[in-house]
Design an enzyme around this catalytic site. Structure first.
Site, PDB file in Angstrom:
ATOM      1  N   HIS A  31      11.661  57.618  23.519  1.00  0.00           N
ATOM      2  CA  HIS A  31      13.212  58.281  22.785  1.00  0.00           C
ATOM      3  C   HIS A  31      12.496  59.346  22.392  1.00  0.00           C
ATOM      4  O   HIS A  31      11.631  59.837  23.015  1.00  0.00           O
ATOM      5  CB  HIS A  31      13.304  57.300  21.531  1.00  0.00           C
TER       6      HIS A  31
ATOM      7  N   LEU B 229       7.172  48.300  27.709  1.00  0.00           N
ATOM      8  CA  LEU B 229       7.432  48.951  28.415  1.00  0.00           C
ATOM      9  C   LEU B 229       7.660  50.119  28.703  1.00  0.00           C
ATOM     10  O   LEU B 229       8.421  50.627  27.818  1.00  0.00           O
ATOM     11  CB  LEU B 229       7.657  48.822  30.232  1.00  0.00           C
TER      12      LEU B 229
ATOM     13  N   ASP C 119      13.560  60.394  19.943  1.00  0.00           N
ATOM     14  CA  ASP C 119      12.504  61.166  18.906  1.00  0.00           C
ATOM     15  C   ASP C 119      11.789  61.475  18.855  1.00  0.00           C
ATOM     16  O   ASP C 119      10.648  61.391  17.769  1.00  0.00           O
ATOM     17  CB  ASP C 119      13.857  60.413  17.890  1.00  0.00           C
TER      18      ASP C 119
ATOM     19  N   ASN D 187       6.254  52.459  25.899  1.00  0.00           N
ATOM     20  CA  ASN D 187       6.007  53.091  24.492  1.00  0.00           C
ATOM     21  C   ASN D 187       4.233  52.426  25.057  1.00  0.00           C
ATOM     22  O   ASN D 187       3.489  51.219  24.269  1.00  0.00           O
ATOM     23  CB  ASN D 187       6.295  51.955  23.542  1.00  0.00           C
TER      24      ASN D 187
ATOM     25  N   ARG E 257      15.700  54.708  29.043  1.00  0.00           N
ATOM     26  CA  ARG E 257      16.302  53.570  27.822  1.00  0.00           C
ATOM     27  C   ARG E 257      17.983  54.016  27.955  1.00  0.00           C
ATOM     28  O   ARG E 257      18.510  53.405  27.394  1.00  0.00           O
ATOM     29  CB  ARG E 257      15.057  53.397  26.713  1.00  0.00           C
TER      30      ARG E 257
ATOM     31  N   GLU F 135      20.428  53.616  22.750  1.00  0.00           N
ATOM     32  CA  GLU F 135      19.821  53.370  21.905  1.00  0.00           C
ATOM     33  C   GLU F 135      19.976  53.907  20.766  1.00  0.00           C
ATOM     34  O   GLU F 135      19.029  54.339  20.097  1.00  0.00           O
ATOM     35  CB  GLU F 135      17.985  53.866  22.787  1.00  0.00           C
TER      36      GLU F 135
ATOM     37  N   CYS G 116      10.986  57.466  13.429  1.00  0.00           N
ATOM     38  CA  CYS G 116      11.903  55.550  14.176  1.00  0.00           C
ATOM     39  C   CYS G 116      12.485  54.991  12.390  1.00  0.00           C
ATOM     40  O   CYS G 116      13.459  53.844  12.894  1.00  0.00           O
ATOM     41  CB  CYS G 116      11.039  54.687  14.903  1.00  0.00           C
TER      42      CYS G 116
END
Ligand code: SUG
Length: 421
Positions: free
Chosen positions: A235, A23, A237, A25, A199, A167, A352
């Site tokens: 995230h 959820l 990144d 993403n 997260r 994370e 990632c």
């Protein structure tokens, strides 16, 4: 001791599938239920590793974790799945997830020049926000303890308690004048309460900084912007990446962008901050293209290169911005597109797929380091044993279970890591 940045990529596991488990993403949600192509996925990932090795960079890898994870299902009291129950089917999909491929979430890494005891510290990420990811860390930490077993140079920590979501490196950046010089560590956390889960918890970031023995005067704890999380930046990144003195960021990445840039410039006067304005690339386009989920790398020539997904290269506003950046003589001199489409469809771009560890390669267990001959061996195993395609309905079948277990075992055997079976 020659400290260099080594990128450890996760080999895409043979159970790679699209189950729509994450959820917040957007790629995971939109591809849930599609057929997946594990062999192509793993070959794309290996292709990226070869691409970066060919640039003259040090490359390592981590092996896929054991899937399906019977232990995860057993711990939930599920010895058999009721196919009429969507919740149980989702838990089965979680047990099959190949999500450990995204090694940016494996751990947070503080290189030796930053830590009180002069060792490189790694803390496995607990990944507790997403059930399918929460089962990763005990197996991840086993690999980290093998790869970085040399206690004179490394300290590997278990994940921080599950009360605070962590994370790993996806919410951590490091800046400095060089990889082997003391750095400035940037921990980016989210604030709960938005449409999607935040997260990374601030207290997890602070715990990691303490466990690593960092000088807190050389750490920044930065709040991610709620807009970015709501737009699909699950995230940090996905909207920012740093390397040495350069931060490459979307202007809406942080809750207080100007305050963040000022704090970075105060701590690191050499910092160069490349901000992409929303007027050139909207948050939506940044997340759809994964422009920032790039590997910002110092090439052997000393120039910086940005390894981006093909999706970013083919995205018109992003391409226009990149063309302008290259023409402008900024700090990022090369843009290098790679094809990781199978991973991208689950929300995992080039950044990632890798965990950065600054270390002397001679201190790392050589089984986790890649060279062209080993890449050929790994490719042969993938080509021979990885399933070509997985349709969602196949998860849980005895035939596919046998196939994916045998494929992983063949890989571990080929790279001398049979003890992980
Ligand atoms: O945690 N996707 C991963 C993608 C992780 C990307 N990593 C970084 N940004 N560093 C995640 O959301 C999707 C699995 C599925 O839906 O089948 C997934 O887990």
């Amino acid at each position: 001791m020659k400290l260099v940045e080594i990128n450890f990529d996760g080999i895409v596991g043979p159970s790679h599938n699209y189950a729509g488990l994450s959820l917040g993403n957007l790629a995971s949600a939109s591809h849930g239920g599609d057929p997946s192509f594990p062999r192509a996925a793993a070959l794309q990932g290996l292709g990226k590793m070869r691409h970066n090795m060919a640039l003259g960079l040090a490359q390592g890898f981590f092996a896929p974790l054991p899937r399906p994870s019977d232990g995860f299902l057993a711990s939930l009291g599920l010895s058999a799945i009721d196919d009429t129950d969507p919740a149980q089917k989702r838990l089965r999909a979680a047990a099959w997830s190949a999500s450990s491929m995204w090694t940016a979430n494996a751990a947070t890494v503080s290189p030796a020049p930053d830590t009180a005891d002069g060792r490189c510290h790694l803390t496995a990420a607990n990944l507790v926000t997403m059930p399918h990811r929460s089962q990763e860390w005990p197996d991840t930490v086993s690999q980290l303890r093998l790869a970085f077993a040399d206690a004179a140079h490394f300290a590997v920590h278990d994940a921080v308690p599950a009360c605070f979501g962590d994370e790993g490196a996806a919410n951590h950046m490091r800046m400095g004048i060089a990889h082997d010089a003391p750095g400035l560590e940037l921990f980016v956390y989210g604030r709960a309460g938005g449409a999607f889960p935040a997260r990374q918890h601030e207290q997890a970031s602070r715990a990691v900084a303490r466990l690593h023995g960092l000088d807190l005067a050389r750490c920044l704890f930065i709040e991610q912007s709620g807009e970015a999380i709501a737009a699909g930046a699950f995230h940090n990144d996905v909207v920012a990446v740093a390397n040495e003195r350069v931060l490459f960021t979307h202007e809406q990445a942080f809750a207080d962008p100007e305050g963040t840039y000022a704090a970075i410039r105060t701590a690191l006067p050499e910092a160069e901050i490349v901000v992409v304005p929303a007027s050139a690339v909207s948050l939506r386009d940044a997340i759809a293209s994964y422009l920032f989920n790039a590997q910002l790398l110092t090439l052997p020539t000393g120039e910086m290169g940005l390894v981006i997904p093909l999706e970013a290269w083919e995205h018109t506003p992003v391409r226009d911005w990149l063309d302008g950046m290259l023409a402008s003589n900024g700090p990022i001199r090369r843009v290098l597109p790679v094809d990781v489409r199978q991973s991208m469809a689950n929300g995992g771009g080039p950044a990632c797929l890798r965990l950065r560890v600054v270390a002397d390669p001679a201190t790392v267990d050589p089984r986790f380091l890649l060279d062209p001959a080993k890449a050929n061996r790994i490719e042969a195993v993938i080509a021979r044993t990885w399933p070509e395609q997985i349709d969602p309905g196949e998860l849980g079948t005895p035939a596919l279970t046998r196939t994916v277990r045998a494929a992983r075992a063949a890989l571990l055997d080929a790279v001398g890591l049979a003890e992980l079976i």
